[in-house]
Design a protein around this motif. Structure first.
Motif, PDB file in Angstrom:
ATOM      1  N   MET A   1       0.851  -1.184   0.000  1.00 48.54           N
ATOM      2  CA  MET A   1       0.000   0.000   0.000  1.00 48.54           C
ATOM      3  C   MET A   1       0.887   1.235   0.000  1.00 48.54           C
ATOM      4  SD  MET A   1      -3.132  -0.995   2.592  1.00 48.54           S
ATOM      5  CE  MET A   1      -4.170   0.285   1.895  1.00 48.54           C
ATOM      6  N   GLN A   2       0.671   2.152  -0.960  1.00 47.22           N
ATOM      7  CA  GLN A   2       1.488   3.340  -1.101  1.00 47.22           C
ATOM      8  C   GLN A   2       0.595   4.570  -1.202  1.00 47.22           C
ATOM      9  OE1 GLN A   2       3.814   2.581  -4.643  1.00 47.22           O
ATOM     10  NE2 GLN A   2       5.482   1.677  -3.469  1.00 47.22           N
ATOM     11  N   ASP A   3       1.172   5.748  -0.861  1.00 47.57           N
ATOM     12  CA  ASP A   3       0.434   6.984  -1.073  1.00 47.57           C
ATOM     13  C   ASP A   3       0.812   7.567  -2.426  1.00 47.57           C
ATOM     14  OD1 ASP A   3       2.932   8.164  -0.808  1.00 47.57           O
ATOM     15  OD2 ASP A   3       2.513   9.082   1.143  1.00 47.57           O
ATOM     16  N   GLU A   4       0.258   8.780  -2.717  1.00 46.96           N
ATOM     17  CA  GLU A   4       0.481   9.363  -4.034  1.00 46.96           C
ATOM     18  C   GLU A   4       1.930   9.761  -4.267  1.00 46.96           C
ATOM     19  OE1 GLU A   4      -1.065  12.604  -1.220  1.00 46.96           O
ATOM     20  OE2 GLU A   4      -1.429  10.485  -1.661  1.00 46.96           O
ATOM     21  N   ASN A   5       2.738   9.838  -3.209  1.00 48.54           N
ATOM     22  CA  ASN A   5       4.150  10.191  -3.343  1.00 48.54           C
ATOM     23  C   ASN A   5       5.054   8.964  -3.465  1.00 48.54           C
ATOM     24  OD1 ASN A   5       3.641  13.020  -3.074  1.00 48.54           O
ATOM     25  ND2 ASN A   5       3.441  12.721  -0.854  1.00 48.54           N
ATOM     26  N   GLY A   6       4.449   7.771  -3.452  1.00 50.48           N
ATOM     27  CA  GLY A   6       5.229   6.551  -3.577  1.00 50.48           C
ATOM     28  C   GLY A   6       5.748   5.996  -2.268  1.00 50.48           C
ATOM     29  N   THR A   7       5.342   6.595  -1.115  1.00 47.84           N
ATOM     30  CA  THR A   7       5.755   6.075   0.185  1.00 47.84           C
ATOM     31  C   THR A   7       5.006   4.786   0.490  1.00 47.84           C
ATOM     32  OG1 THR A   7       6.200   8.300   1.035  1.00 47.84           O
ATOM     33  CG2 THR A   7       5.874   6.555   2.661  1.00 47.84           C
ATOM     34  N   LEU A  35      -4.699   6.078  -0.680  1.00 44.47           N
ATOM     35  CA  LEU A  35      -3.629   5.118  -0.903  1.00 44.47           C
ATOM     36  C   LEU A  35      -3.894   4.317  -2.179  1.00 44.47           C
ATOM     37  CD1 LEU A  35      -3.388   3.780   2.757  1.00 44.47           C
ATOM     38  CD2 LEU A  35      -2.021   5.588   1.716  1.00 44.47           C
ATOM     39  N   SER A  36      -2.882   3.600  -2.602  1.00 48.22           N
ATOM     40  CA  SER A  36      -2.992   2.719  -3.756  1.00 48.22           C
ATOM     41  C   SER A  36      -2.560   1.323  -3.327  1.00 48.22           C
ATOM     42  CB  SER A  36      -2.101   3.215  -4.906  1.00 48.22           C
ATOM     43  OG  SER A  36      -2.076   2.282  -5.957  1.00 48.22           O
ATOM     44  N   VAL A  37      -3.449   0.349  -3.531  1.00 46.41           N
ATOM     45  CA  VAL A  37      -3.127  -1.039  -3.221  1.00 46.41           C
ATOM     46  C   VAL A  37      -2.588  -1.687  -4.484  1.00 46.41           C
ATOM     47  CG1 VAL A  37      -3.996  -3.230  -2.351  1.00 46.41           C
ATOM     48  CG2 VAL A  37      -4.991  -1.091  -1.540  1.00 46.41           C
ATOM     49  N   GLN A  38      -1.333  -2.063  -4.473  1.00 44.84           N
ATOM     50  CA  GLN A  38      -0.711  -2.681  -5.640  1.00 44.84           C
ATOM     51  C   GLN A  38      -0.464  -4.157  -5.342  1.00 44.84           C
ATOM     52  OE1 GLN A  38       2.514  -0.463  -7.343  1.00 44.84           O
ATOM     53  NE2 GLN A  38       1.846   1.447  -6.392  1.00 44.84           N
ATOM     54  N   PRO A  50      -7.380   1.865  -6.028  1.00 38.06           N
ATOM     55  CA  PRO A  50      -7.349   2.957  -5.052  1.00 38.06           C
ATOM     56  C   PRO A  50      -8.020   2.527  -3.748  1.00 38.06           C
ATOM     57  CG  PRO A  50      -9.089   3.329  -6.647  1.00 38.06           C
ATOM     58  CD  PRO A  50      -8.340   2.111  -7.116  1.00 38.06           C
ATOM     59  N   TYR A  51      -7.570   3.076  -2.633  1.00 31.78           N
ATOM     60  CA  TYR A  51      -8.177   2.761  -1.334  1.00 31.78           C
ATOM     61  C   TYR A  51      -8.069   3.993  -0.442  1.00 31.78           C
ATOM     62  CZ  TYR A  51      -9.244   0.392   3.053  1.00 31.78           C
ATOM     63  OH  TYR A  51      -9.818   0.034   4.230  1.00 31.78           O
ATOM     64  N   THR A  52      -9.199   4.415   0.121  1.00 28.60           N
ATOM     65  CA  THR A  52      -9.238   5.588   0.994  1.00 28.60           C
ATOM     66  C   THR A  52      -9.411   5.138   2.434  1.00 28.60           C
ATOM     67  OG1 THR A  52     -10.214   6.945  -0.757  1.00 28.60           O
ATOM     68  CG2 THR A  52     -10.414   7.753   1.487  1.00 28.60           C
ATOM     69  N   PRO A  80     -13.516  -1.281  -8.479  1.00 25.81           N
ATOM     70  CA  PRO A  80     -13.167   0.055  -8.972  1.00 25.81           C
ATOM     71  C   PRO A  80     -13.222   0.114 -10.491  1.00 25.81           C
ATOM     72  CG  PRO A  80     -11.196  -1.149  -8.366  1.00 25.81           C
ATOM     73  CD  PRO A  80     -12.361  -2.002  -7.945  1.00 25.81           C
ATOM     74  N   ALA A  81     -13.407   1.308 -11.012  1.00 29.88           N
ATOM     75  CA  ALA A  81     -13.497   1.484 -12.459  1.00 29.88           C
ATOM     76  C   ALA A  81     -12.171   1.911 -13.070  1.00 29.88           C
ATOM     77  CB  ALA A  81     -14.571   2.519 -12.794  1.00 29.88           C
ATOM     78  N   GLU A  82     -11.215   2.330 -12.244  1.00 30.20           N
ATOM     79  CA  GLU A  82      -9.960   2.822 -12.790  1.00 30.20           C
ATOM     80  C   GLU A  82      -9.191   1.703 -13.484  1.00 30.20           C
ATOM     81  OE1 GLU A  82     -10.972   3.222  -9.741  1.00 30.20           O
ATOM     82  OE2 GLU A  82     -11.130   5.380  -9.355  1.00 30.20           O
ATOM     83  N   VAL A  83      -8.547   2.049 -14.593  1.00 32.27           N
ATOM     84  CA  VAL A  83      -7.697   1.097 -15.302  1.00 32.27           C
ATOM     85  C   VAL A  83      -6.317   1.700 -15.495  1.00 32.27           C
ATOM     86  CG1 VAL A  83      -9.596  -0.045 -16.506  1.00 32.27           C
ATOM     87  CG2 VAL A  83      -8.471   1.927 -17.562  1.00 32.27           C
ATOM     88  N   GLN A  84      -5.332   0.839 -15.573  1.00 32.49           N
ATOM     89  CA  GLN A  84      -3.983   1.272 -15.902  1.00 32.49           C
ATOM     90  C   GLN A  84      -3.762   1.058 -17.394  1.00 32.49           C
ATOM     91  OE1 GLN A  84      -1.346  -0.865 -13.232  1.00 32.49           O
ATOM     92  NE2 GLN A  84      -1.355   0.840 -11.802  1.00 32.49           N
ATOM     93  N   VAL A  85      -3.062   2.017 -18.019  1.00 31.76           N
ATOM     94  CA  VAL A  85      -2.879   1.988 -19.463  1.00 31.76           C
ATOM     95  C   VAL A  85      -1.391   1.995 -19.801  1.00 31.76           C
ATOM     96  CG1 VAL A  85      -3.408   3.119 -21.652  1.00 31.76           C
ATOM     97  CG2 VAL A  85      -5.040   3.266 -19.751  1.00 31.76           C
ATOM     98  N   SER A  86      -0.979   1.065 -20.644  1.00 28.92           N
ATOM     99  CA  SER A  86       0.385   1.048 -21.169  1.00 28.92           C
ATOM    100  C   SER A  86       0.310   1.198 -22.686  1.00 28.92           C
ATOM    101  CB  SER A  86       1.096  -0.260 -20.805  1.00 28.92           C
ATOM    102  OG  SER A  86       0.438  -1.368 -21.403  1.00 28.92           O
TER     103      SER A  86
END
Length: 245
Positions: A1-7, A35-38, A50-52, A80-86
């Motif tokens: 789990m990371q925040d928007e700054n990558g911590t 936060l972001s759950v990766q 994403p996770y709040t 969630p509806a967000e997708v990652q794009v490459s």
């Protein structure tokens, strides 16, 4: 789990049943933490969600013990509806957009006037091919929907120097000896002779083609001494350049 700054706040692995418990190594901020759950799937692919998390220090609660459900608790949270794009270039004219996200997410991609749709499969992956000339910059508009959730993002493909939805041009060189000029142009691909240079009276001075890669070239001759404002036209789009002889 990371925040928007990558911590990184916590990390771990799931058990054989797919359940996991994370212990936070960093203190949360008071209030809402975005936060972001990766996570890495069995196939080796990485995805994120994403996770709040709300941390109320005034109430004396510990991180993760505030109101709201935690991962794995209670009813299953909406996907969630967000997708990652490459992006992967296929050739001079096309790019593959790799999409990763929650299974069943409907994704619509609009680029250079073309609309492509895909649904994220059970492996969390999908892909579409969009027109994106190599010599110009394309902005792909990505909309994703999952249940009652939706998300939008813009994906820029290219170096930003020449937009793919406009015609731009620049004088590469000119010669007073021959009364000629070399002009480079960029924009949507045109048919043979579809790229043209006209003088102030609308007379056709030169013609050429903008190729599939988004670039073209014109050689204008017969210019007299002085300044000439030329109009560069292609596919109903136009721009002007000034040639000095």
């Amino acid at each position: 789990m990371q925040d928007e700054n990558g911590t990184t706040y916590a990390s771990g692995s799931s058990d054989a049943e797919g359940d996991f418990r994370l212990t936070f190594d960093e203190d949360l901020r008071a209030g809402v933490n975005t936060l972001s759950v990766q996570y890495q799937e069995q196939g080796g692919n990485w995805a994120s969600s994403p996770y709040t998390l709300h941390y109320d220090t005034d109430a004396g609660e510990e991180p993760g013990s505030g109101e709201g459900e935690q991962p794995g608790d209670g009813d299953e949270a909406p996907a969630p509806a967000e997708v990652q794009v490459s992006t992967t270039r296929l050739d001079d004219a096309d790019v593959v957009l790799g999409l990763s996200g929650a299974e069943g997410t409907e994704v619509t991609v609009v680029a250079n006037g073309v609309t492509e749709r895909a649904t994220i499969g059970d492996q969390g992956l999908a892909s579409v091919v969009v027109p994106a000339p190599a010599a110009t910059t394309t902005t792909a508009h990505v909309t994703s929907t999952n249940g009652d959730r939706s998300a939008e993002q813009h994906v820029v493909i290219g170096d930003g120097a020449h937009p793919s939805d406009q015609v731009t041009a620049a004088v590469a060189s000119s010669s007073a000896l021959t009364g000629s000029a070399e002009i480079d142009a960029w924009g949507p691909a045109s048919g043979i002779g579809g790229l043209q240079a006209e003088d102030a009276d609308g007379n056709l001075l030169a013609y050429g083609t903008i190729g599939a890669n988004g670039s073209g070239h014109l050689t204008v001759t017969g210019l007299t001494a002085g300044e000439h404002v030329l109009t560069i036209v292609s596919g109903g789009l136009s721009t002007q350049v000034t040639v000095t002889i």
